[in-house]
Scaffold this active site. Structure first.
Site, PDB file in Angstrom:
ATOM      1  N   ASP A 157       0.839  -1.198   0.000  1.00 53.94           N
ATOM      2  CA  ASP A 157       0.000   0.000   0.000  1.00 53.94           C
ATOM      3  C   ASP A 157       0.873   1.247   0.000  1.00 53.94           C
ATOM      4  OD1 ASP A 157      -1.988   1.863   0.269  1.00 53.94           O
ATOM      5  OD2 ASP A 157      -2.888   0.994   2.068  1.00 53.94           O
ATOM      6  N   HIS A 184      -0.568   4.203  -0.102  1.00 52.77           N
ATOM      7  CA  HIS A 184      -1.378   5.145   0.677  1.00 52.77           C
ATOM      8  C   HIS A 184      -1.328   6.561   0.117  1.00 52.77           C
ATOM      9  CE1 HIS A 184      -3.018   3.727   4.749  1.00 52.77           C
ATOM     10  NE2 HIS A 184      -3.856   4.612   4.277  1.00 52.77           N
ATOM     11  N   GLU A 212      -1.364  -0.827  -3.928  1.00 57.66           N
ATOM     12  CA  GLU A 212      -2.578  -0.054  -3.634  1.00 57.66           C
ATOM     13  C   GLU A 212      -2.307   1.444  -3.576  1.00 57.66           C
ATOM     14  OE1 GLU A 212      -5.645   0.326   0.182  1.00 57.66           O
ATOM     15  OE2 GLU A 212      -4.688  -1.593  -0.267  1.00 57.66           O
ATOM     16  N   GLU A 222     -10.323   3.219  -2.058  1.00 60.81           N
ATOM     17  CA  GLU A 222     -10.847   3.412  -0.708  1.00 60.81           C
ATOM     18  C   GLU A 222     -11.328   4.836  -0.474  1.00 60.81           C
ATOM     19  OE1 GLU A 222      -7.555   4.078   2.560  1.00 60.81           O
ATOM     20  OE2 GLU A 222      -6.835   2.569   1.137  1.00 60.81           O
ATOM     21  N   HIS A 270     -12.151  -2.493   0.473  1.00 58.36           N
ATOM     22  CA  HIS A 270     -11.417  -1.871   1.578  1.00 58.36           C
ATOM     23  C   HIS A 270     -12.259  -2.012   2.832  1.00 58.36           C
ATOM     24  CE1 HIS A 270     -10.283   1.807   3.967  1.00 58.36           C
ATOM     25  NE2 HIS A 270      -9.081   1.386   3.653  1.00 58.36           N
TER      26      HIS A 270
END
Length: 382
Positions: free
Chosen positions: A183, A185, A209, A236, A285
């Protein structure tokens, strides 16, 4: 049957639960929350209550449309999350009235088990090997880790090497038969994403991700996807099928709608169908509580292009209030060999311990997202 009452419960560690009651005693539960903005979502839930109070709870699609379209300003994380909580609760009621799990109302199951993954951190340089081994010992066949902590827009070779070293540590423990998701983020710039993604092919991630911030233009995401030899996932921080179409056009491999943010079960189902047109999978998510997870897996069991399910068991945010702590029966979330069996209970398939919820709501919480900064003091993505 009519909806008679709407109640919300702010419960630790960072969740908001919604109880929808009816005049026939059937109760539905939902989880409308944005992490760090629970009180704001709670206000939105109660602002919308007059639109459903006194109405037939089984007219789910009509309620979804009214709750979304009744105001001139629509969508966004707060209103979409409030809508999601209502939608989850109404599907819960519908399943209970008809005596079946929600996935039976979505067309029936297409699988008997789903694969789940667990989270191991990764922001810091130490402890990855032990954390991944702990999840393997618990039977998980896939883990997700953060690629890095705060990182400059153009990072140093040492920073890049650190990301790769931690990913290799995780892969060494997992071996070739388990999945590793990484991830970003949204912490790295498009330029750094293009530098890192080809290097990460070495560890063959299940997906990478949110390589860049979701608010950047879709053509920027497309340029990142085009540069990447590994599957890209995102979603997400997207809240409707309208927001997912541009990222699917950009070529992502995995869509990640959140059941508590993206309009609930109804919209997750539609986003999954949209992703299927593009040959993309969904991996919902779900780092929140038990109601959110219960809603998500109902969609997973009825969705052909489902890939894998996130869940928050042992997540560090849950310290003091575990995923199963508000349930009368924890068996629906018994993960065996990294998989979850198809739930057979009616509605969302869980029994909420209302007494425990009410006790916890007396304590409440004031969880806020962390504020991260670079070494020079400037604000960093977290």
């Amino acid at each position: 049957m009519k909806i008679t009452d709407i109640e919300t419960f702010l419960v630790p560690p960072r969740w908001l639960f919604l109880k929808v009651s009816t005049d026939e005693g059937v109760i539905g539960w939902g989880e409308p929350v944005v992490e760090g903005r629970a009180e704001t979502v709670r206000a939105a839930v109660h602002e919308l209550a007059d639109l459903v109070r006194g109405q037939d709870p089984l007219r789910i699609e009509e309620h979804w449309q009214v709750l979304r379209r009744s105001g001139f300003y629509r969508g966004g994380p707060i209103l979409s999350s409030a809508l999601a909580g209502y939608d989850q609760a109404l599907w819960d009621i519908a399943g209970k009235v008809r005596g079946v799990p929600v996935h039976e109302l979505l067309g029936g199951p297409v699988r008997d088990r789903i694969r789940v993954y667990s989270w191991v951190g990764g922001d810091r340089p130490h402890g990855i090997r032990a954390a991944v081994q702990g999840q393997v010992d618990r039977g998980f066949t896939a883990v997700k880790m953060n690629a890095c902590g705060p990182i400059d827009a153009i990072a140093t070779p040492a920073d890049v090497d650190g990301v790769l070293a931690r990913a290799h540590e995780a892969r060494d423990v997992l071996g070739p038969d388990r999945g590793l998701a990484i991830d970003f983020h949204g912490r790295v710039s498009p330029a750094m994403a293009k530098r890192l993604l080809p290097r990460l092919e070495e560890v063959q991630p299940l997906f990478v991700e949110e390589p860049i911030l979701p608010e950047l233009p879709a053509d920027v995401l497309k340029s990142v996807v085009d540069s990447s030899p590994v599957p890209i996932a995102t979603g997400e921080r997207l809240y409707s099928r309208w927001e997912f179409k541009p990222v699917l056009d950009a070529g992502i491999a995995v869509a990640q709608p959140d059941p508590s943010h993206a309009g609930g079960i109804s919209e997750l189902r539609r986003i999954a169908a949209l992703a299927e047109i593009y040959g993309a999978s969904i991996a919902p998510h779900c780092p929140l509580g038990p109601i959110s997870l219960a809603a998500s897996v109902q969609v997973a069991f009825a969705t052909p292009n489902f890939l894998i399910q996130e869940q928050s068991l042992n997540l560090h945010y849950n310290a003091g209030s575990e995923l199963t702590g508000y349930l009368l029966d924890t068996s629906p979330f018994a993960f065996v060999d990294g998989q979850m069996a198809r739930p057979t209970g009616v509605g969302l398939g869980i029994e909420v311990d209302e007494d425990a919820v009410r006790r916890a709501a007396e304590i409440g919480h004031a969880w806020r997202s962390p504020v991260w900064r670079h070494e020079d003091g400037s604000l960093a993505e977290w």
